[in-house]
Design a protein around this motif. Structure first.
Motif, PDB file in Angstrom:
ATOM      1  N   TRP A  63       0.819  -1.205   0.000  1.00 37.67           N
ATOM      2  CA  TRP A  63       0.000   0.000   0.000  1.00 37.67           C
ATOM      3  C   TRP A  63       0.857   1.262   0.000  1.00 37.67           C
ATOM      4  O   TRP A  63       0.512   2.250  -0.659  1.00 37.67           O
ATOM      5  CB  TRP A  63      -0.958   0.004   1.191  1.00 37.67           C
ATOM      6  N   VAL A  64       1.958   1.254   0.731  1.00 37.12           N
ATOM      7  CA  VAL A  64       2.861   2.408   0.724  1.00 37.12           C
ATOM      8  C   VAL A  64       3.383   2.644  -0.690  1.00 37.12           C
ATOM      9  O   VAL A  64       3.365   3.766  -1.202  1.00 37.12           O
ATOM     10  CB  VAL A  64       4.035   2.190   1.713  1.00 37.12           C
ATOM     11  N   PHE A  65       3.820   1.584  -1.348  1.00 35.19           N
ATOM     12  CA  PHE A  65       4.335   1.697  -2.707  1.00 35.19           C
ATOM     13  C   PHE A  65       3.267   2.222  -3.665  1.00 35.19           C
ATOM     14  O   PHE A  65       3.515   3.143  -4.440  1.00 35.19           O
ATOM     15  CB  PHE A  65       4.852   0.325  -3.186  1.00 35.19           C
ATOM     16  N   VAL A  66       2.070   1.663  -3.610  1.00 35.29           N
ATOM     17  CA  VAL A  66       0.998   2.054  -4.529  1.00 35.29           C
ATOM     18  C   VAL A  66       0.587   3.503  -4.301  1.00 35.29           C
ATOM     19  O   VAL A  66       0.431   4.270  -5.259  1.00 35.29           O
ATOM     20  CB  VAL A  66      -0.209   1.099  -4.396  1.00 35.29           C
ATOM     21  N   ARG A  67       0.442   3.895  -3.048  1.00 36.85           N
ATOM     22  CA  ARG A  67       0.007   5.269  -2.756  1.00 36.85           C
ATOM     23  C   ARG A  67       1.082   6.300  -3.115  1.00 36.85           C
ATOM     24  O   ARG A  67       0.767   7.365  -3.641  1.00 36.85           O
ATOM     25  CB  ARG A  67      -0.372   5.409  -1.287  1.00 36.85           C
ATOM     26  N   LEU A  68       2.335   6.010  -2.804  1.00 39.47           N
ATOM     27  CA  LEU A  68       3.400   6.981  -3.072  1.00 39.47           C
ATOM     28  C   LEU A  68       3.701   7.132  -4.557  1.00 39.47           C
ATOM     29  O   LEU A  68       4.123   8.197  -5.001  1.00 39.47           O
ATOM     30  CB  LEU A  68       4.673   6.596  -2.323  1.00 39.47           C
ATOM     31  N   THR A  69       3.483   6.077  -5.323  1.00 38.82           N
ATOM     32  CA  THR A  69       3.755   6.152  -6.764  1.00 38.82           C
ATOM     33  C   THR A  69       2.535   6.578  -7.557  1.00 38.82           C
ATOM     34  O   THR A  69       2.652   6.879  -8.749  1.00 38.82           O
ATOM     35  CB  THR A  69       4.250   4.797  -7.300  1.00 38.82           C
ATOM     36  N   GLY A  70       1.353   6.600  -6.933  1.00 36.44           N
ATOM     37  CA  GLY A  70       0.146   7.006  -7.626  1.00 36.44           C
ATOM     38  C   GLY A  70      -0.395   5.941  -8.574  1.00 36.44           C
ATOM     39  O   GLY A  70      -1.186   6.258  -9.462  1.00 36.44           O
ATOM     40  N   LEU A  71      -0.001   4.704  -8.377  1.00 38.34           N
ATOM     41  CA  LEU A  71      -0.482   3.629  -9.237  1.00 38.34           C
ATOM     42  C   LEU A  71      -1.893   3.207  -8.848  1.00 38.34           C
ATOM     43  O   LEU A  71      -2.305   3.384  -7.708  1.00 38.34           O
ATOM     44  CB  LEU A  71       0.444   2.409  -9.134  1.00 38.34           C
TER      45      LEU A  71
END
Length: 103
Positions: A63-71
């Protein structure tokens, strides 16, 4: 070390959290270490590598990765989950090579 890798992978697949997978596996393996006669560093690396398996919705890092990258969720599954499976698979031959060095 292979036992630690396998247990961590199974716990990660069942539960989803890499941190819980690592802690659970270490708790299971710790009493067995004298009988396994393996390097503790190699076992720790194997547990951490096994806990990298298939990061998806249950993993907070996903979730951190998805939210920070805007994916989007679909893009996150394609990018991060695929990458985590690739890193997990590539860690196995590296651990095998390290097992000859860390005797």
């Amino acid at each position: 070390w292979l036992l630690g890798f396998i247990i961590a992978t199974l716990v990660k697949a069942a539960q989803g959290s890499a941190m819980i997978s690592g802690i659970t596996t270490a708790s299971i393996i710790a009493p067995l270490m004298p009988q396994l006669a393996t390097n503790p560093l190699l076992m720790a690396l194997a547990i951490c590598s096994g806990a990298m398996f298939c990061s998806y919705f249950n993993d907070s890092l996903w979730w951190v990765f998805v939210r920070l990258t805007g994916l989007t969720m679909k893009e996150g599954l394609q990018a991060w989950t695929g990458l985590s499976i690739f890193c997990w698979a590539m860690s196995l031959p590296l651990l095998f090579l390290l097992s000859f060095v860390l005797v």
